[in-house]
Design a protein around this motif. Structure first.
Motif, mmCIF file in Angstrom:
data_model
loop_
_atom_site.group_PDB
_atom_site.id
_atom_site.type_symbol
_atom_site.label_atom_id
_atom_site.label_comp_id
_atom_site.label_asym_id
_atom_site.label_seq_id
_atom_site.Cartn_x
_atom_site.Cartn_y
_atom_site.Cartn_z
ATOM 1 N N THR A 162 45.962 30.796 32.108
ATOM 2 C CA THR A 162 46.640 31.108 33.361
ATOM 3 C C THR A 162 46.502 29.933 34.315
ATOM 4 O OG1 THR A 162 44.676 32.089 34.408
ATOM 5 C CG2 THR A 162 46.031 33.533 33.025
ATOM 6 N N THR A 163 47.407 29.828 35.268
ATOM 7 C CA THR A 163 47.329 28.778 36.274
ATOM 8 C C THR A 163 47.017 29.344 37.651
ATOM 9 O OG1 THR A 163 49.741 28.894 36.596
ATOM 10 C CG2 THR A 163 48.910 27.280 35.007
ATOM 11 N N ASN A 164 46.701 30.618 37.711
ATOM 12 C CA ASN A 164 46.242 31.215 38.970
ATOM 13 C C ASN A 164 44.894 31.899 38.711
ATOM 14 O OD1 ASN A 164 47.119 33.305 37.407
ATOM 15 N ND2 ASN A 164 48.493 34.202 38.920
ATOM 16 N N ALA A 165 44.328 32.498 39.738
ATOM 17 C CA ALA A 165 42.972 33.070 39.636
ATOM 18 C C ALA A 165 43.003 34.451 38.989
ATOM 19 C CB ALA A 165 42.325 33.137 41.010
ATOM 20 N N THR A 166 43.534 34.508 37.788
ATOM 21 C CA THR A 166 43.572 35.769 37.042
ATOM 22 C C THR A 166 42.904 35.568 35.699
ATOM 23 O OG1 THR A 166 45.778 35.231 36.195
ATOM 24 C CG2 THR A 166 45.654 36.613 38.172
ATOM 25 N N PRO A 167 42.332 36.622 35.109
ATOM 26 C CA PRO A 167 41.614 36.465 33.838
ATOM 27 C C PRO A 167 42.562 36.366 32.645
ATOM 28 C CG PRO A 167 41.540 38.748 34.538
ATOM 29 C CD PRO A 167 42.212 37.992 35.654
ATOM 30 N N LEU A 168 42.027 35.823 31.569
ATOM 31 C CA LEU A 168 42.700 35.803 30.276
ATOM 32 C C LEU A 168 41.921 36.742 29.366
ATOM 33 C CD1 LEU A 168 44.719 34.554 28.216
ATOM 34 C CD2 LEU A 168 42.971 32.820 27.753
ATOM 35 N N THR A 169 42.583 37.735 28.797
ATOM 36 C CA THR A 169 41.883 38.730 27.988
ATOM 37 C C THR A 169 42.504 38.827 26.601
ATOM 38 O OG1 THR A 169 43.276 40.576 28.754
ATOM 39 C CG2 THR A 169 41.292 40.083 30.042
ATOM 40 N N GLU A 192 41.009 46.105 25.889
ATOM 41 C CA GLU A 192 40.571 44.732 26.113
ATOM 42 C C GLU A 192 39.135 44.571 25.632
ATOM 43 O OE1 GLU A 192 41.272 44.265 30.281
ATOM 44 O OE2 GLU A 192 43.311 43.488 29.967
ATOM 45 N N ALA A 197 37.123 38.681 27.527
ATOM 46 C CA ALA A 197 37.761 38.195 28.747
ATOM 47 C C ALA A 197 37.200 36.832 29.127
ATOM 48 C CB ALA A 197 37.539 39.186 29.901
ATOM 49 N N ILE A 211 37.304 34.922 32.635
ATOM 50 C CA ILE A 211 37.722 35.142 34.018
ATOM 51 C C ILE A 211 37.884 33.806 34.737
ATOM 52 C CG2 ILE A 211 36.685 37.431 34.056
ATOM 53 C CD1 ILE A 211 34.372 36.340 35.640
ATOM 54 N N SER A 212 38.374 33.862 35.963
ATOM 55 C CA SER A 212 38.814 32.656 36.659
ATOM 56 C C SER A 212 37.692 31.663 36.918
ATOM 57 C CB SER A 212 39.485 33.040 37.986
ATOM 58 O OG SER A 212 38.583 33.746 38.823
#
Length: 415
Positions: A195-202, A209, A212, A214-215
């Protein structure tokens, strides 16, 4: 009327023979035939224009020896066939002859059988309809709704999407009853997913899920809110969830530092345990001196007093005392008494003792004491003391002479 038309033709023909150009509604034609509108402006309802011959498709198809550039208007395609010189006549409209067939003026380009070039951006409004490209049982389509835009590729064996930049390729595909994959190839230097914003990748399995990122960079396995760089949650109490399948309790011991967990479950290093040393301080005697036991005070059993030094880091102190004695007299006191053997540490009585009833002169008695104590580092004095108790509620102060038959007093500690 026929005579009038004929007269007009003769007039035009005569004029053209002198001028070689014909003008209709004008006296100065600018070309071979120059027609000027009778009413070029204004609001009159009179009709201006040219009526070219109107024929149906069968008539156009039947013409022969047609000069090049001949123009007609096909007003019906219900007759004839779309073949031969009429191969291009697929709808009513203006057609001209190019020497081989009738060609439609300004034909609508059909993308199914004609190529073309866009000279600007184009927008296709589907109105909620599916735009589908079908080849047998496979299809690729675009569908939109008020809230969704979707691109789909469906094949009987595989649905795939391929993106290429030069020789760098990204492929995503799903095989029927087999794996689905995303692969990069060619001269790609990295496959980066994130991601390119402050959101997690899960990552999830079976709709849940499981992992994870996270940012802040923390990774969680079994949790989507990790509090450390790597946090594992097995979901089972007292089980870490971390396993080394090729490093087991049967593996040989190697040099390094031991690992442990703190109160929060964090993995920490702990001091390697030092080898355990056993230190023993003992007294063993079968010829100990006689000693007197009375009911006034506790008497130190001769030979049991010993000093030990507990080092820093010393562990449990194991104490074992065994004594066999003969009673050699019958002191006054009214009734049989009890004799108590008790452990003393640094002159203070402990809770470790044993009592045996007096059995009379020339009888023998055996005392056994075993216990574990934890002492502070430093020097300590241990001994065993005996006293005559429960002397029929009578205090006589008389001594019982005790002769040791066997004695063992061991104090051992682990370090």
């Amino acid at each position: 009327m026929k005579r009038i038309y004929f007269s007009m033709i003769l007039i035009i023909a005569g004029y053209s023979s002198f001028n070689a150009q014909v003008g209709i509604n004008n006296n100065a034609p600018l070309s071979t035939l120059d027609i000027t509108a009778k009413n070029p402006t204004g609001t009159t309802t009179n009709v201006d224009g040219i009526l070219v011959p109107r024929v149906d498709r069968q008539r156009a198809q039947s013409m022969s020896s047609v000069p090049v550039s001949t123009m007609i208007y096909v007003n019906s395609i219900s007759t004839g066939t779309q073949a031969g010189t009429a191969a291009n006549i697929e709808a009513p409209g203006y057609y001209y002859y190019d020497g081989a067939s009738w060609i439609k003026l300004n034909p609508a380009i059909n993308i199914y059988n004609s190529d073309g070039s866009l000279n600007g951006a184009r927008t296709v409004t589907t109105g909620g309809n599916f735009l589908n490209f079908v080849n047998g049982t496979s299809n690729a389509g675009i569908t939109t709704s008020a809230t969704e835009g979707r691109l789909s590729a469906n094949g009987s064996a595989r649905g795939s999407l391929s993106l290429a930049g030069g020789t760098s390729t990204l492929d995503a595909y799903a095989d029927n009853a087999n794996v689905a994959q995303i692969n990069s190839s060619g001269n790609s230097t990295k496959l980066s997913i994130g991601t390119t914003n402050a959101t997690p990748l899960t990552l999830k399995t079976n709709g849940t899920e499981r992992m994870a990122l996270i940012s802040n960079g923390n990774v969680g396995i079994g949790t989507v809110a990790p509090n450390t760089a790597l946090e594992l949650t097995s979901g089972t109490a007292n089980t870490s969830g971390l396993r080394f399948t090729t490093l087991t309790s049967a593996s040989p011991i190697g040099a390094g530092q031991a690992l442990g967990v703190d109160s929060s479950g964090n993995l920490v290093t702990v001091a390697n345990p030092s080898p355990t040393n056993v230190n023993i301080s003992s007294v063993n005697s079968t010829t100990g001196a006689n000693f007197n036991v009375n009911d006034l005070a506790a008497t130190i059993v001769s030979g049991t007093s010993q000093s030990i030094t507990v080092p820093t880091g010393g562990k449990a102190l194991f104490i074992n005392f065994m004594l066999g004695v003969d009673y050699t007299n019958n002191p006054a006191g009214g009734g049989q008494a009890y004799y108590e053997a008790r452990l003393y540490i640094d002159g203070a009585a402990t809770d470790c003792y044993m009592r045996i009833q007096e059995v009379g002169t020339a009888a023998n008695a055996a005392f056994t004491i075993s216990t574990i104590k934890f002492l502070t580092a430093g020097n300590h004095t241990l001994d065993v003391r005996m006293q005559r108790t429960f002397n029929n509620s009578t205090t006589s102060g008389a001594n019982m002479i005790c002769t040791p038959r066997s004695m063992s007093f061991n104090a051992s500690y682990l370090n």
